[in-house]
Design a protein around this motif. Sequence first.
Motif, PDB file in Angstrom:
ATOM      1  N   UNK A 108      23.756  35.692  30.225  1.00  0.00           N
ATOM      2  CA  UNK A 108      24.586  35.198  29.137  1.00  0.00           C
ATOM      3  C   UNK A 108      24.312  36.042  27.902  1.00  0.00           C
ATOM      4  N   UNK A 109      25.365  36.594  27.312  1.00  0.00           N
ATOM      5  CA  UNK A 109      25.244  37.443  26.140  1.00  0.00           C
ATOM      6  C   UNK A 109      26.247  36.997  25.074  1.00  0.00           C
ATOM      7  N   UNK A 110      25.849  37.034  23.817  1.00  0.00           N
ATOM      8  CA  UNK A 110      26.780  36.705  22.721  1.00  0.00           C
ATOM      9  C   UNK A 110      27.897  37.731  22.666  1.00  0.00           C
ATOM     10  N   UNK A 111      27.549  38.976  22.862  1.00  0.00           N
ATOM     11  CA  UNK A 111      28.498  40.086  23.024  1.00  0.00           C
ATOM     12  C   UNK A 111      27.759  41.175  23.776  1.00  0.00           C
ATOM     13  N   UNK A 112      28.482  42.147  24.283  1.00  0.00           N
ATOM     14  CA  UNK A 112      27.841  43.216  25.055  1.00  0.00           C
ATOM     15  C   UNK A 112      28.555  44.524  24.762  1.00  0.00           C
ATOM     16  N   UNK A 113      27.886  45.630  25.080  1.00  0.00           N
ATOM     17  CA  UNK A 113      28.516  46.952  25.026  1.00  0.00           C
ATOM     18  C   UNK A 113      28.535  47.491  26.444  1.00  0.00           C
ATOM     19  N   UNK A 114      29.738  47.677  26.966  1.00  0.00           N
ATOM     20  CA  UNK A 114      29.903  48.200  28.319  1.00  0.00           C
ATOM     21  C   UNK A 114      30.163  49.699  28.246  1.00  0.00           C
ATOM     22  N   UNK A 115      29.427  50.457  29.020  1.00  0.00           N
ATOM     23  CA  UNK A 115      29.603  51.909  29.079  1.00  0.00           C
ATOM     24  C   UNK A 115      30.382  52.227  30.356  1.00  0.00           C
ATOM     25  N   UNK A 116      31.551  52.804  30.203  1.00  0.00           N
ATOM     26  CA  UNK A 116      32.392  53.115  31.352  1.00  0.00           C
ATOM     27  C   UNK A 116      31.840  54.317  32.112  1.00  0.00           C
ATOM     28  N   UNK A 117      32.410  54.572  33.269  1.00  0.00           N
ATOM     29  CA  UNK A 117      31.943  55.678  34.108  1.00  0.00           C
ATOM     30  C   UNK A 117      32.097  57.023  33.413  1.00  0.00           C
ATOM     31  N   UNK A 118      33.083  57.131  32.511  1.00  0.00           N
ATOM     32  CA  UNK A 118      33.296  58.391  31.801  1.00  0.00           C
ATOM     33  C   UNK A 118      32.633  58.396  30.424  1.00  0.00           C
ATOM     34  N   UNK A 119      31.733  57.410  30.167  1.00  0.00           N
ATOM     35  CA  UNK A 119      30.919  57.444  28.964  1.00  0.00           C
ATOM     36  C   UNK A 119      31.474  56.753  27.744  1.00  0.00           C
ATOM     37  N   UNK A 120      32.617  56.086  27.843  1.00  0.00           N
ATOM     38  CA  UNK A 120      33.157  55.373  26.689  1.00  0.00           C
ATOM     39  C   UNK A 120      32.424  54.047  26.500  1.00  0.00           C
ATOM     40  N   UNK A 121      32.104  53.739  25.256  1.00  0.00           N
ATOM     41  CA  UNK A 121      31.360  52.520  24.932  1.00  0.00           C
ATOM     42  C   UNK A 121      32.320  51.478  24.376  1.00  0.00           C
ATOM     43  N   UNK A 122      32.420  50.349  25.087  1.00  0.00           N
ATOM     44  CA  UNK A 122      33.382  49.311  24.748  1.00  0.00           C
ATOM     45  C   UNK A 122      32.655  48.018  24.366  1.00  0.00           C
ATOM     46  N   UNK A 123      32.988  47.486  23.214  1.00  0.00           N
ATOM     47  CA  UNK A 123      32.470  46.184  22.806  1.00  0.00           C
ATOM     48  C   UNK A 123      33.148  45.102  23.635  1.00  0.00           C
ATOM     49  N   UNK A 124      32.347  44.229  24.247  1.00  0.00           N
ATOM     50  CA  UNK A 124      32.884  43.104  25.018  1.00  0.00           C
ATOM     51  C   UNK A 124      32.579  41.835  24.244  1.00  0.00           C
ATOM     52  N   UNK A 125      33.616  41.182  23.741  1.00  0.00           N
ATOM     53  CA  UNK A 125      33.470  39.968  22.948  1.00  0.00           C
ATOM     54  C   UNK A 125      34.694  39.099  23.163  1.00  0.00           C
ATOM     55  N   UNK A 126      34.531  37.790  23.041  1.00  0.00           N
ATOM     56  CA  UNK A 126      35.668  36.905  23.319  1.00  0.00           C
ATOM     57  C   UNK A 126      36.807  37.146  22.342  1.00  0.00           C
ATOM     58  N   UNK A 127      36.490  37.208  21.052  1.00  0.00           N
ATOM     59  CA  UNK A 127      37.519  37.492  20.054  1.00  0.00           C
ATOM     60  C   UNK A 127      37.680  36.424  18.995  1.00  0.00           C
ATOM     61  N   UNK A 128      37.043  35.257  19.156  1.00  0.00           N
ATOM     62  CA  UNK A 128      37.192  34.208  18.153  1.00  0.00           C
ATOM     63  C   UNK A 128      36.503  34.556  16.835  1.00  0.00           C
ATOM     64  N   UNK A 129      35.647  35.572  16.851  1.00  0.00           N
ATOM     65  CA  UNK A 129      35.032  36.022  15.601  1.00  0.00           C
ATOM     66  C   UNK A 129      36.068  36.517  14.596  1.00  0.00           C
ATOM     67  N   UNK A 130      37.249  36.871  15.065  1.00  0.00           N
ATOM     68  CA  UNK A 130      38.283  37.416  14.186  1.00  0.00           C
ATOM     69  C   UNK A 130      39.251  36.346  13.676  1.00  0.00           C
ATOM     70  N   UNK A 131      38.959  35.067  13.955  1.00  0.00           N
ATOM     71  CA  UNK A 131      39.864  33.998  13.536  1.00  0.00           C
ATOM     72  C   UNK A 131      40.025  33.930  12.025  1.00  0.00           C
ATOM     73  N   UNK A 132      38.958  34.244  11.295  1.00  0.00           N
ATOM     74  CA  UNK A 132      39.058  34.167   9.836  1.00  0.00           C
ATOM     75  C   UNK A 132      40.023  35.211   9.281  1.00  0.00           C
ATOM     76  N   UNK A 133      40.314  36.233  10.063  1.00  0.00           N
ATOM     77  CA  UNK A 133      41.252  37.271   9.630  1.00  0.00           C
ATOM     78  C   UNK A 133      42.670  36.960  10.077  1.00  0.00           C
ATOM     79  N   UNK A 134      42.799  36.290  11.230  1.00  0.00           N
ATOM     80  CA  UNK A 134      44.104  36.183  11.874  1.00  0.00           C
ATOM     81  C   UNK A 134      44.787  34.839  11.726  1.00  0.00           C
ATOM     82  N   UNK A 135      44.040  33.747  11.506  1.00  0.00           N
ATOM     83  CA  UNK A 135      44.646  32.422  11.551  1.00  0.00           C
ATOM     84  C   UNK A 135      45.460  32.129  10.299  1.00  0.00           C
TER      85      UNK A 135
END
Length: 275
Positions: A108-135
Amino acid sequence: MKRPAAPSERRLRTAFISDVHLGTKHCHAAELADFLNNLRCRQLYLVGDIVDLWWMVEGRTQWNDAHARVIEALHALHARGTAIVYVPGNHDRPLRRVCGLMLPGMRVRRRAVHVTADGRRLLVTHGDDYDNVTQFGGLQERLGDWLYYRILTCNRLLNRARRRAGLRYWSLSEFVKRRSGAAERYIERFVQAGLDDVARRRLDGIVCGHIHRAGLIQRDGLIYANDGDWVESLTVLTEDMDGTLRLLGHRGEVQAELPPRLRLTMVELPQELAA
């Protein structure tokens, strides 16, 4: 777009699934259980709102054999060697209290960084952290929530009739949202908030869920990947062994695709440049 080999016919490097909302009447658990039973991947990210604890607290839980089959399929994936990472969302928020710990079969992780096979680093997060910007907030937001759940009910009844008629799944709710200017503006604010976040973190992109709108795009050199949901879109984000990202429907049809990042080697360079 062309349909790739079914997930059972090839082994994926990674799969991302979110917004299942197990325990609610709008969850398409049977379709997800079938998909998971055919899935073969090294790693699976559960990107939030997998079990809907909101509904359980309110006493509105609806749990049937199909919901149990989803849990059984996840256990089977783990038994076959798939590493499972759970990134809780707002509907399963209590699990955030055990972030960093190992639950049976998953981390269980609050968020994670996934590294793809070709080396790209992707933030993995649900997205509700952005509610204060979008709602929108206030009465407009409450009215939108009420209307959304009424549309989901119509969506469920419509597709029950379509199944009886031998027709494929079709999302009424997605059809309605795409014709709503307010919904489109909300989604655009969400996309930009995610991209701004990964730009600040100096990452290559984001994988999220939360808004129930699947998407896979590249903007200003950054990747925005939303794996969708199993209430409306019935989609999953996958990564091939070479780093190719695909957004798939529940039958395996490709809805969007991003190729792996180009890697030049000395062998691939023209001779005059390699000298």
